[in-house]
Design a protein around this motif. Structure first.
Motif, PDB file in Angstrom:
ATOM      1  N   ASP A 184     -15.190 -18.268  41.963  1.00  0.00           N
ATOM      2  CA  ASP A 184     -14.844 -17.223  42.930  1.00  0.00           C
ATOM      3  C   ASP A 184     -14.652 -15.881  42.236  1.00  0.00           C
ATOM      4  O   ASP A 184     -14.890 -14.832  42.815  1.00  0.00           O
ATOM      5  CB  ASP A 184     -13.553 -17.621  43.665  1.00  0.00           C
ATOM      6  N   TYR A 185     -14.169 -15.931  40.995  1.00  0.00           N
ATOM      7  CA  TYR A 185     -14.068 -14.700  40.206  1.00  0.00           C
ATOM      8  C   TYR A 185     -14.193 -15.067  38.736  1.00  0.00           C
ATOM      9  O   TYR A 185     -13.672 -16.097  38.306  1.00  0.00           O
ATOM     10  CB  TYR A 185     -12.737 -13.977  40.462  1.00  0.00           C
ATOM     11  N   VAL A 186     -14.884 -14.201  37.982  1.00  0.00           N
ATOM     12  CA  VAL A 186     -15.006 -14.426  36.547  1.00  0.00           C
ATOM     13  C   VAL A 186     -14.436 -13.208  35.823  1.00  0.00           C
ATOM     14  O   VAL A 186     -14.963 -12.093  35.939  1.00  0.00           O
ATOM     15  CB  VAL A 186     -16.472 -14.674  36.135  1.00  0.00           C
ATOM     16  N   ALA A 187     -13.319 -13.442  35.114  1.00  0.00           N
ATOM     17  CA  ALA A 187     -12.635 -12.370  34.386  1.00  0.00           C
ATOM     18  C   ALA A 187     -13.175 -12.364  32.968  1.00  0.00           C
ATOM     19  O   ALA A 187     -12.812 -13.210  32.154  1.00  0.00           O
ATOM     20  CB  ALA A 187     -11.127 -12.624  34.389  1.00  0.00           C
ATOM     21  N   LEU A 188     -14.057 -11.422  32.705  1.00  0.00           N
ATOM     22  CA  LEU A 188     -14.716 -11.394  31.403  1.00  0.00           C
ATOM     23  C   LEU A 188     -13.983 -10.495  30.410  1.00  0.00           C
ATOM     24  O   LEU A 188     -13.368  -9.492  30.787  1.00  0.00           O
ATOM     25  CB  LEU A 188     -16.152 -10.897  31.560  1.00  0.00           C
ATOM     26  N   GLY A 189     -14.108 -10.867  29.152  1.00  0.00           N
ATOM     27  CA  GLY A 189     -13.648 -10.031  28.048  1.00  0.00           C
ATOM     28  C   GLY A 189     -14.735  -9.962  27.005  1.00  0.00           C
ATOM     29  O   GLY A 189     -15.678 -10.753  27.022  1.00  0.00           O
ATOM     30  N   HIS A 190     -14.639  -9.021  26.132  1.00  0.00           N
ATOM     31  CA  HIS A 190     -15.476  -8.784  24.956  1.00  0.00           C
ATOM     32  C   HIS A 190     -16.060  -7.375  24.995  1.00  0.00           C
ATOM     33  O   HIS A 190     -15.894  -6.634  24.043  1.00  0.00           O
ATOM     34  CB  HIS A 190     -16.624  -9.786  24.773  1.00  0.00           C
ATOM     35  N   LEU A 191     -16.734  -7.013  26.097  1.00  0.00           N
ATOM     36  CA  LEU A 191     -17.292  -5.665  26.174  1.00  0.00           C
ATOM     37  C   LEU A 191     -16.195  -4.701  26.629  1.00  0.00           C
ATOM     38  O   LEU A 191     -15.368  -5.047  27.477  1.00  0.00           O
ATOM     39  CB  LEU A 191     -18.498  -5.648  27.111  1.00  0.00           C
ATOM     40  N   HIS A 192     -16.191  -3.521  26.031  1.00  0.00           N
ATOM     41  CA  HIS A 192     -15.053  -2.625  26.201  1.00  0.00           C
ATOM     42  C   HIS A 192     -15.187  -1.664  27.378  1.00  0.00           C
ATOM     43  O   HIS A 192     -14.268  -0.910  27.683  1.00  0.00           O
ATOM     44  CB  HIS A 192     -14.802  -1.865  24.890  1.00  0.00           C
ATOM     45  N   GLN A 193     -16.360  -1.655  28.007  1.00  0.00           N
ATOM     46  CA  GLN A 193     -16.545  -0.788  29.175  1.00  0.00           C
ATOM     47  C   GLN A 193     -16.354  -1.597  30.452  1.00  0.00           C
ATOM     48  O   GLN A 193     -16.966  -2.651  30.629  1.00  0.00           O
ATOM     49  CB  GLN A 193     -17.960  -0.211  29.139  1.00  0.00           C
ATOM     50  N   PRO A 194     -15.525  -1.100  31.386  1.00  0.00           N
ATOM     51  CA  PRO A 194     -15.366  -1.816  32.653  1.00  0.00           C
ATOM     52  C   PRO A 194     -16.713  -1.858  33.372  1.00  0.00           C
ATOM     53  O   PRO A 194     -17.400  -0.832  33.446  1.00  0.00           O
ATOM     54  CB  PRO A 194     -14.372  -0.947  33.435  1.00  0.00           C
ATOM     55  N   GLN A 195     -17.102  -3.020  33.871  1.00  0.00           N
ATOM     56  CA  GLN A 195     -18.391  -3.135  34.541  1.00  0.00           C
ATOM     57  C   GLN A 195     -18.471  -4.494  35.219  1.00  0.00           C
ATOM     58  O   GLN A 195     -17.790  -5.433  34.838  1.00  0.00           O
ATOM     59  CB  GLN A 195     -19.542  -2.995  33.521  1.00  0.00           C
TER      60      GLN A 195
ATOM     61  N   ALA B  13     -25.385  -6.378  29.992  1.00  0.00           N
ATOM     62  CA  ALA B  13     -24.193  -5.541  30.115  1.00  0.00           C
ATOM     63  C   ALA B  13     -24.184  -4.486  29.010  1.00  0.00           C
ATOM     64  O   ALA B  13     -24.941  -4.565  28.047  1.00  0.00           O
ATOM     65  CB  ALA B  13     -22.940  -6.411  30.055  1.00  0.00           C
ATOM     66  N   ILE B  14     -23.314  -3.480  29.197  1.00  0.00           N
ATOM     67  CA  ILE B  14     -23.350  -2.305  28.319  1.00  0.00           C
ATOM     68  C   ILE B  14     -22.347  -2.424  27.181  1.00  0.00           C
ATOM     69  O   ILE B  14     -21.154  -2.665  27.402  1.00  0.00           O
ATOM     70  CB  ILE B  14     -23.052  -1.035  29.143  1.00  0.00           C
ATOM     71  N   GLU B  15     -22.847  -2.219  25.969  1.00  0.00           N
ATOM     72  CA  GLU B  15     -22.009  -2.295  24.776  1.00  0.00           C
ATOM     73  C   GLU B  15     -21.294  -0.976  24.477  1.00  0.00           C
ATOM     74  O   GLU B  15     -21.735   0.075  24.909  1.00  0.00           O
ATOM     75  CB  GLU B  15     -22.874  -2.609  23.552  1.00  0.00           C
ATOM     76  N   SER B  16     -20.243  -1.059  23.674  1.00  0.00           N
ATOM     77  CA  SER B  16     -19.630   0.136  23.092  1.00  0.00           C
ATOM     78  C   SER B  16     -19.638  -0.059  21.584  1.00  0.00           C
ATOM     79  O   SER B  16     -19.982  -1.125  21.093  1.00  0.00           O
ATOM     80  CB  SER B  16     -18.196   0.298  23.593  1.00  0.00           C
ATOM     81  N   GLU B  17     -19.218   0.975  20.856  1.00  0.00           N
ATOM     82  CA  GLU B  17     -19.285   0.858  19.397  1.00  0.00           C
ATOM     83  C   GLU B  17     -18.148   0.050  18.790  1.00  0.00           C
ATOM     84  O   GLU B  17     -18.177  -0.280  17.621  1.00  0.00           O
ATOM     85  CB  GLU B  17     -19.298   2.255  18.762  1.00  0.00           C
ATOM     86  N   SER B  18     -17.108  -0.223  19.586  1.00  0.00           N
ATOM     87  CA  SER B  18     -15.927  -0.837  18.986  1.00  0.00           C
ATOM     88  C   SER B  18     -15.895  -2.353  19.105  1.00  0.00           C
ATOM     89  O   SER B  18     -14.905  -2.981  18.756  1.00  0.00           O
ATOM     90  CB  SER B  18     -14.669  -0.232  19.606  1.00  0.00           C
ATOM     91  N   GLU B  19     -16.964  -2.964  19.618  1.00  0.00           N
ATOM     92  CA  GLU B  19     -16.979  -4.427  19.693  1.00  0.00           C
ATOM     93  C   GLU B  19     -17.579  -5.012  18.419  1.00  0.00           C
ATOM     94  O   GLU B  19     -18.533  -4.470  17.879  1.00  0.00           O
ATOM     95  CB  GLU B  19     -17.833  -4.876  20.893  1.00  0.00           C
ATOM     96  N   ARG B  20     -17.012  -6.102  17.983  1.00  0.00           N
ATOM     97  CA  ARG B  20     -17.579  -6.779  16.815  1.00  0.00           C
ATOM     98  C   ARG B  20     -18.649  -7.745  17.320  1.00  0.00           C
ATOM     99  O   ARG B  20     -18.358  -8.576  18.183  1.00  0.00           O
ATOM    100  CB  ARG B  20     -16.477  -7.542  16.082  1.00  0.00           C
ATOM    101  N   PRO B  21     -19.899  -7.630  16.818  1.00  0.00           N
ATOM    102  CA  PRO B  21     -20.975  -8.496  17.338  1.00  0.00           C
ATOM    103  C   PRO B  21     -20.606  -9.970  17.209  1.00  0.00           C
ATOM    104  O   PRO B  21     -19.974 -10.381  16.236  1.00  0.00           O
ATOM    105  CB  PRO B  21     -22.160  -8.172  16.426  1.00  0.00           C
ATOM    106  N   LEU B  22     -20.992 -10.767  18.190  1.00  0.00           N
ATOM    107  CA  LEU B  22     -20.723 -12.207  18.153  1.00  0.00           C
ATOM    108  C   LEU B  22     -21.746 -12.909  17.279  1.00  0.00           C
ATOM    109  O   LEU B  22     -21.477 -13.933  16.687  1.00  0.00           O
ATOM    110  CB  LEU B  22     -20.771 -12.785  19.568  1.00  0.00           C
TER     111      LEU B  22
END
Lengths: 376, 376
Positions: free
Chosen positions: B207-218, B181-190
């Motif tokens: 049925d659906y996975v609601a992800l968080g962490h990366l700041h770009q919708p994808q 997945a695509i990173e942005s500059e504002s995420e703090r590395p895990l």
């Protein structure tokens, strides 16, 4: 109708760099046991749930477990207000969502005017919570010329009394310093110079006033205006205070009785005074040798590593005072007479380190050395 | 059956020393408006509600107001997990008490295995929340040899899947970095060195996975494994990302569609490139002159107080770069040729300060002075 009045839990407090969290946990366990065996209509906490506005995570977890067991398993409602140590907004998060589950956090002026209403065997009892507030906040919110804590509480009480309903009994939770009440050393002053004092007379319209802030259990002005005192001792000055909670009983006429229920800390907090040898001898058979201690050594001579020696028998000596080594004003001795020479100090040291007295030859040798050094 | 998937709110974040709280408040207002006009079954936040584990009081208050309006007034349940920026225990206080009021904070492994179950027009939908966790925590809790984020998530997904019920649809909330997945500059590395990557294949049983962490919708791997992206832009690198929330629709068969709903920040975050004069000219008529800007000045000469000049038209210039003043590697010019002399620098300064060129006499005077000084 009965409820338990407590205050000043200070969860997460440190005492002389020792965490009191395990002690606090053991005491909360006693409260849970009490509630399990003697059902009450509510548990009240009159402020200072935590020791600071951003409490340590472990303190939040402890409180969370307590709430889960009391509101959840035992179904006893908890009603609480923030004290001067708590962060009202932080503590108030989600309060709207928690109240139907029996956790009532009254953290602002709007909550203050929305009492928690319980239907009991003596009818409707309404619990008003006045979160801790300084005069500046009250002046700003109510746009009234309020300069002192006393004026602020007068205004707040009047504002609450206007919302009274004729068929209900009224309990107030309030975190303040009632004029004439007794302080302990572990309270953080609300303001400087006594301007934090509040007259108990503002509180007389209530059936019961559950006070927090002062750590000694006491009533003030009327039988029904009371401090429950803190959860446990938070300073050595409190060594003779009996800590606990207040069981309040109400009847059809209003306030009936207030009874102190002891809460026993796993470690007592106490002061021991005496000479090192006698304290160590007594410690060897002291069944409460794990208490948190302030030791006052009365020995008049220097002692090597007294803390280490004491902790061999009393592991939780947290503070050491050596008044025996100080010049007693009452003794009226001249400083010159009292001053200990280098040879005296060495003699004490030798005696401590070798466990035997200086021989005459040794004493002469050290005297000569000191003399030589001082003449250089 | 519909729900809104959002993530990475970072309430309380600062950007180049500017508080974004008012912008965040305005965006939360848009979410509330959407919910009021287009009812959904739930609102999901996949971690990083706050920007840090001890958020500022104002951020807590903003969240509290949001919860009151959404869970309270609109009766839309909120389901959330802590992210790597949140303090799980701190966020989880009172979660037991809040859930009946519609606020579901799933903050530990026990919560993870207790899904929030909603009865909807397509039957039972269960929301599982996997709070953010690093491999160490998972290893410790499950006593399994887990070394990487990938192994941890594999184990956690398997553990959850074992609790599936045949008649329910299953949604997962998860805060992690899905491989590819695509990173942005504002995420703090895990973690460092790519060991934080998780395969999307662990998620396919849901049925659906609601992800968080990366700041770009994808989406990643499957249409139903998605990042909603952050609430707003948190770095200039995100200037071309469309921020918003994902409207998820489920039918009898499970996942149906995912639609991006725009959220518009009051201030855009964008980069302007050009020479000072042309930027200032454009700023005078720019209808969005209050945006948060990174300005790249392409001028080749020194400029006096460029920030001040830019802020006269663009008040929220937050960062300035001057690539025109740097030696362009591609230009292949020798350093000697590029180095600006003291006289060149003074000429630029004079021109800026006086708004006129040096006369020949002036140029001679400064050249003589520089010469004298360099010979000393």
């Amino acid at each position: 109708m009965k409820f338990l009045h407590t205050s000043d839990w200070h969860l997460g407090r440190q005492f002389h760099n020792v965490s009191l969290l395990d002690d606090q946990k053991a005491i909360l366990e006693q409260i849970i046991e009490y509630l399990a065996s003697s059902p009450v209509d509510a548990l009240v906490i009159a402020g200072d749930i935590y020791d600071r506005s951003v409490p340590p995570t472990a303190a939040i977890e402890l409180m969370n477990q307590f709430v889960r067991r009391v509101c959840g398993e035992l179904a006893v409602p908890i009603i609480l207000i923030p004290g001067n140590h708590d962060g009202a907004e932080r503590l108030g998060f989600g309060s709207e969502q928690m109240k139907n589950a029996g956790l009532h956090i009254l953290s602002n002026f709007s909550d203050m005017l929305t009492p928690v209403e319980l239907d009991t065997d003596v009818g409707k009892v309404r619990f008003y919570g006045m979160p801790y507030n300084d005069p500046e906040l009250v002046r700003h919110h109510f746009k009234q010329p309020v300069a002192t804590h006393d004026e602020a509480h007068q205004l707040l009480c009047r504002t609450i009394v206007e919302t009274f309903e004729s068929d209900a009994k009224n309990v107030l939770l309030c975190h303040c310093f009632v004029d004439g009440a007794i302080e302990s050393e572990s309270e953080r002053p609300l303001s400087i110079g006594g301007s934090d004092r509040v007259s108990h007379e503002h509180f007389t319209p209530f059936d019961y006033v559950a006070l927090g802030h002062l750590h000694q259990p006491q009533k003030k002005g009327e039988d029904y205006i009371r401090y429950s005192g803190s959860l446990m001792k938070y300073s050595f000055s409190e060594q003779h205070q009996k800590k606990g909670m207040t069981l309040v009983e109400m009847d059809e006429a209003g306030f009936h009785t207030a009874t102190h229920i002891d809460l026993i800390a796993p470690h007592e907090m106490r002061i021991i005074e005496g000479e090192l040898d006698e304290i160590i001898a007594q410690g060897k058979t002291d069944p409460k040798s794990h208490d948190y201690l302030l030791v006052r050594l009365m020995d008049k001579h220097a002692i090597l590593n007294p803390m280490e020696k004491l902790r061999a028998v009393y592991p939780n000596v947290l503070h050491l005072e050596k008044p025996g080594m100080l010049i007693g004003v009452e003794q009226q001795m001249s400083a010159a007479k009292l001053a200990r020479s280098e040879v005296d100090m060495f003699r004490d040291f030798f005696c401590e380190a070798q466990d035997s007295e200086l021989s005459d030859a040794q004493e002469k040798a050290i005297t000569d050395i000191v003399k030589q050094l001082s003449e250089q």
